[in-house]
Design a protein around this motif. Structure first.
Motif, mmCIF file in Angstrom:
data_model
loop_
_atom_site.group_PDB
_atom_site.id
_atom_site.type_symbol
_atom_site.label_atom_id
_atom_site.label_comp_id
_atom_site.label_asym_id
_atom_site.label_seq_id
_atom_site.Cartn_x
_atom_site.Cartn_y
_atom_site.Cartn_z
ATOM 1 N N SER A 116 18.688 -48.853 33.945
ATOM 2 C CA SER A 116 18.363 -48.889 32.625
ATOM 3 C C SER A 116 16.534 -48.900 31.992
ATOM 4 C CB SER A 116 18.603 -50.443 32.338
ATOM 5 O OG SER A 116 17.896 -51.294 33.313
ATOM 6 N N TRP A 117 16.693 -48.247 30.738
ATOM 7 C CA TRP A 117 14.960 -48.795 30.009
ATOM 8 C C TRP A 117 14.892 -49.334 28.727
ATOM 9 C CZ3 TRP A 117 18.604 -44.990 32.586
ATOM 10 C CH2 TRP A 117 17.926 -44.028 32.935
ATOM 11 N N ASP A 118 13.156 -49.539 28.838
ATOM 12 C CA ASP A 118 13.394 -50.875 27.942
ATOM 13 C C ASP A 118 13.334 -49.565 25.887
ATOM 14 O OD1 ASP A 118 11.297 -50.171 28.005
ATOM 15 O OD2 ASP A 118 11.215 -52.799 28.262
ATOM 16 N N TYR A 119 14.199 -49.161 26.417
ATOM 17 C CA TYR A 119 13.849 -47.968 25.056
ATOM 18 C C TYR A 119 14.959 -47.402 24.398
ATOM 19 C CZ TYR A 119 12.782 -44.089 27.754
ATOM 20 O OH TYR A 119 12.041 -43.291 29.216
ATOM 21 N N ASP A 120 15.114 -46.728 23.162
ATOM 22 C CA ASP A 120 15.799 -45.596 23.536
ATOM 23 C C ASP A 120 15.651 -45.042 23.598
ATOM 24 O OD1 ASP A 120 18.135 -44.882 22.124
ATOM 25 O OD2 ASP A 120 17.408 -44.518 20.343
ATOM 26 N N ARG A 121 16.255 -44.435 25.060
ATOM 27 C CA ARG A 121 16.117 -42.915 26.055
ATOM 28 C C ARG A 121 17.072 -41.749 25.540
ATOM 29 N NH1 ARG A 121 14.103 -41.842 30.969
ATOM 30 N NH2 ARG A 121 14.824 -40.098 32.146
ATOM 31 N N LEU A 122 18.229 -42.708 25.211
ATOM 32 C CA LEU A 122 19.546 -41.838 24.491
ATOM 33 C C LEU A 122 18.634 -40.872 23.106
ATOM 34 C CD1 LEU A 122 21.877 -40.971 25.178
ATOM 35 C CD2 LEU A 122 23.285 -42.967 24.046
ATOM 36 N N GLY A 123 18.706 -42.056 22.121
ATOM 37 C CA GLY A 123 17.991 -41.265 21.329
ATOM 38 C C GLY A 123 16.206 -40.793 21.191
ATOM 39 N N ASN A 124 16.037 -40.282 22.778
ATOM 40 C CA ASN A 124 14.999 -39.375 22.341
ATOM 41 C C ASN A 124 15.890 -38.100 22.909
ATOM 42 O OD1 ASN A 124 12.959 -41.231 21.319
ATOM 43 N ND2 ASN A 124 13.365 -42.970 22.856
ATOM 44 N N ALA A 125 15.018 -36.899 23.160
ATOM 45 C CA ALA A 125 14.821 -35.523 23.589
ATOM 46 C C ALA A 125 14.942 -36.167 24.535
ATOM 47 C CB ALA A 125 14.366 -34.903 22.413
ATOM 48 N N CYS A 126 15.443 -35.432 26.091
ATOM 49 C CA CYS A 126 15.232 -34.889 27.073
ATOM 50 C C CYS A 126 13.841 -35.215 27.788
ATOM 51 C CB CYS A 126 15.880 -34.314 27.894
ATOM 52 S SG CYS A 126 16.131 -34.200 29.721
ATOM 53 N N ASN A 136 8.570 -26.420 30.726
ATOM 54 C CA ASN A 136 9.073 -26.653 31.755
ATOM 55 C C ASN A 136 10.182 -27.851 31.662
ATOM 56 O OD1 ASN A 136 7.823 -24.419 33.270
ATOM 57 N ND2 ASN A 136 6.026 -25.873 32.443
ATOM 58 N N LEU A 137 10.236 -28.454 30.814
ATOM 59 C CA LEU A 137 10.876 -29.764 30.597
ATOM 60 C C LEU A 137 12.441 -29.184 30.152
ATOM 61 C CD1 LEU A 137 8.356 -32.301 29.766
ATOM 62 C CD2 LEU A 137 9.905 -31.818 31.386
ATOM 63 N N CYS A 138 13.546 -30.357 30.321
ATOM 64 C CA CYS A 138 14.793 -30.402 29.446
ATOM 65 C C CYS A 138 14.816 -30.145 28.187
ATOM 66 C CB CYS A 138 15.658 -31.134 29.999
ATOM 67 S SG CYS A 138 16.683 -31.835 29.165
ATOM 68 N N ASP A 139 15.619 -29.843 27.700
ATOM 69 C CA ASP A 139 14.557 -29.399 26.022
ATOM 70 C C ASP A 139 16.246 -29.722 25.460
ATOM 71 O OD1 ASP A 139 16.588 -27.000 26.181
ATOM 72 O OD2 ASP A 139 15.269 -25.792 24.882
ATOM 73 N N VAL A 140 17.426 -30.484 25.616
ATOM 74 C CA VAL A 140 18.391 -30.935 25.011
ATOM 75 C C VAL A 140 17.987 -32.001 23.851
ATOM 76 C CG1 VAL A 140 20.134 -30.311 26.851
ATOM 77 C CG2 VAL A 140 19.217 -32.756 26.546
ATOM 78 N N PRO A 141 18.643 -32.164 22.921
ATOM 79 C CA PRO A 141 17.720 -33.215 22.246
ATOM 80 C C PRO A 141 18.551 -34.749 22.063
ATOM 81 C CG PRO A 141 19.947 -31.993 21.019
ATOM 82 C CD PRO A 141 19.647 -31.186 22.269
ATOM 83 N N TRP A 142 18.970 -35.292 23.267
ATOM 84 C CA TRP A 142 19.217 -36.380 23.789
ATOM 85 C C TRP A 142 18.719 -36.480 25.655
ATOM 86 C CZ3 TRP A 142 23.311 -32.007 23.227
ATOM 87 C CH2 TRP A 142 23.439 -32.542 24.352
ATOM 88 N N GLY A 143 18.344 -37.890 25.684
ATOM 89 C CA GLY A 143 18.191 -38.153 26.475
ATOM 90 C C GLY A 143 18.988 -38.075 28.053
ATOM 91 N N VAL A 144 18.387 -38.605 28.485
ATOM 92 C CA VAL A 144 19.645 -38.381 29.894
ATOM 93 C C VAL A 144 18.910 -38.953 31.267
ATOM 94 C CG1 VAL A 144 20.032 -36.269 29.521
ATOM 95 C CG2 VAL A 144 18.074 -36.467 31.548
ATOM 96 N N CYS A 145 19.883 -39.517 31.639
ATOM 97 C CA CYS A 145 19.607 -40.056 33.231
ATOM 98 C C CYS A 145 18.831 -39.211 34.271
ATOM 99 C CB CYS A 145 20.491 -40.770 34.264
ATOM 100 S SG CYS A 145 20.591 -41.681 35.923
ATOM 101 N N PRO A 146 17.605 -39.323 35.104
ATOM 102 C CA PRO A 146 17.485 -37.783 35.554
ATOM 103 C C PRO A 146 18.173 -38.403 36.685
ATOM 104 C CG PRO A 146 15.623 -40.294 35.905
ATOM 105 C CD PRO A 146 17.237 -40.626 34.818
ATOM 106 N N VAL A 147 19.026 -38.821 37.554
ATOM 107 C CA VAL A 147 19.595 -38.358 38.844
ATOM 108 C C VAL A 147 20.756 -37.885 38.303
ATOM 109 C CG1 VAL A 147 21.689 -39.581 40.495
ATOM 110 C CG2 VAL A 147 18.181 -40.092 39.838
ATOM 111 N N HIS A 148 22.093 -38.664 36.776
ATOM 112 C CA HIS A 148 23.198 -38.197 36.726
ATOM 113 C C HIS A 148 23.075 -37.526 35.654
ATOM 114 C CE1 HIS A 148 23.133 -41.656 39.579
ATOM 115 N NE2 HIS A 148 23.791 -41.300 40.003
ATOM 116 N N GLY A 149 22.064 -37.619 34.912
ATOM 117 C CA GLY A 149 22.441 -36.458 33.954
ATOM 118 C C GLY A 149 23.071 -36.654 32.105
ATOM 119 N N ASN A 150 23.872 -36.600 31.611
ATOM 120 C CA ASN A 150 24.130 -36.877 30.641
ATOM 121 C C ASN A 150 25.865 -37.621 30.472
ATOM 122 O OD1 ASN A 150 25.121 -37.180 27.490
ATOM 123 N ND2 ASN A 150 26.224 -35.175 27.500
ATOM 124 N N THR A 151 25.174 -39.066 30.921
ATOM 125 C CA THR A 151 25.733 -40.628 31.713
ATOM 126 C C THR A 151 25.457 -41.441 30.717
ATOM 127 O OG1 THR A 151 24.869 -40.925 33.569
ATOM 128 C CG2 THR A 151 26.193 -39.576 34.128
#
Length: 136
Positions: free
Chosen positions: A116-126, A83-98
């Protein structure tokens, strides 16, 4: 002494297994510090304890890396939910791929956001709820 963490049935480590290793590293760091203090207590052995500061620091770094890996793995496992987004990179919960990231941190580049996040959200799957599906 604690029992070592049991490997997961599937062969893939679990966040709990990594946290157990982190606890073992913390316990080892404490034991190293205790030995160091006992060596420093004697004038004859005081000079032998100098390496143990480094040893305790290395074990602390290993424990920190295990903890961060456990958090990343937990986020990755949550992202496997269908039920979750399955792209292999992280996204902003409001603005998407930003997202942009550096040094283990991530932030949304939308000027109105400020998240902002104090972890590598971009490097983790959405791990956000899926909002669209594509059929090819």
């Amino acid at each position: 002494m604690t029992e070592p963490a049991k490997p997961a049935e599937s062969g893939e480590p679990t966040p709990a297994e990594l946290r157990a290793l982190m606890a073992e590293a913390t316990a080892l760091q404490g034991r190293i510090s205790d030995v160091q203090a006992r060596l420093r207590a004697s004038e004859e052995t005081r000079h032998t304890a100098f390496r143990l500061d480094d040893a305790a620091g290395w074990v602390a770094q290993a424990g920190q890396a295990l903890g961060e890996t456990a958090r990343d793995l937990a986020r990755t496992r949550v992202a496997r939910d269908p039920n979750l987004c399955d792209v292999p990179w992280g996204v902003c919960p409001v603005h998407g791929n930003t997202l942009r990231g550096s040094g283990g941190r991530a932030w949304c580049t939308d000027p109105t956001c400020g998240r902002s996040w104090d972890y590598d959200r971009l490097g983790n799957a959405c791990g956000e709820p899926a909002t669209h599906t594509m059929a090819l």
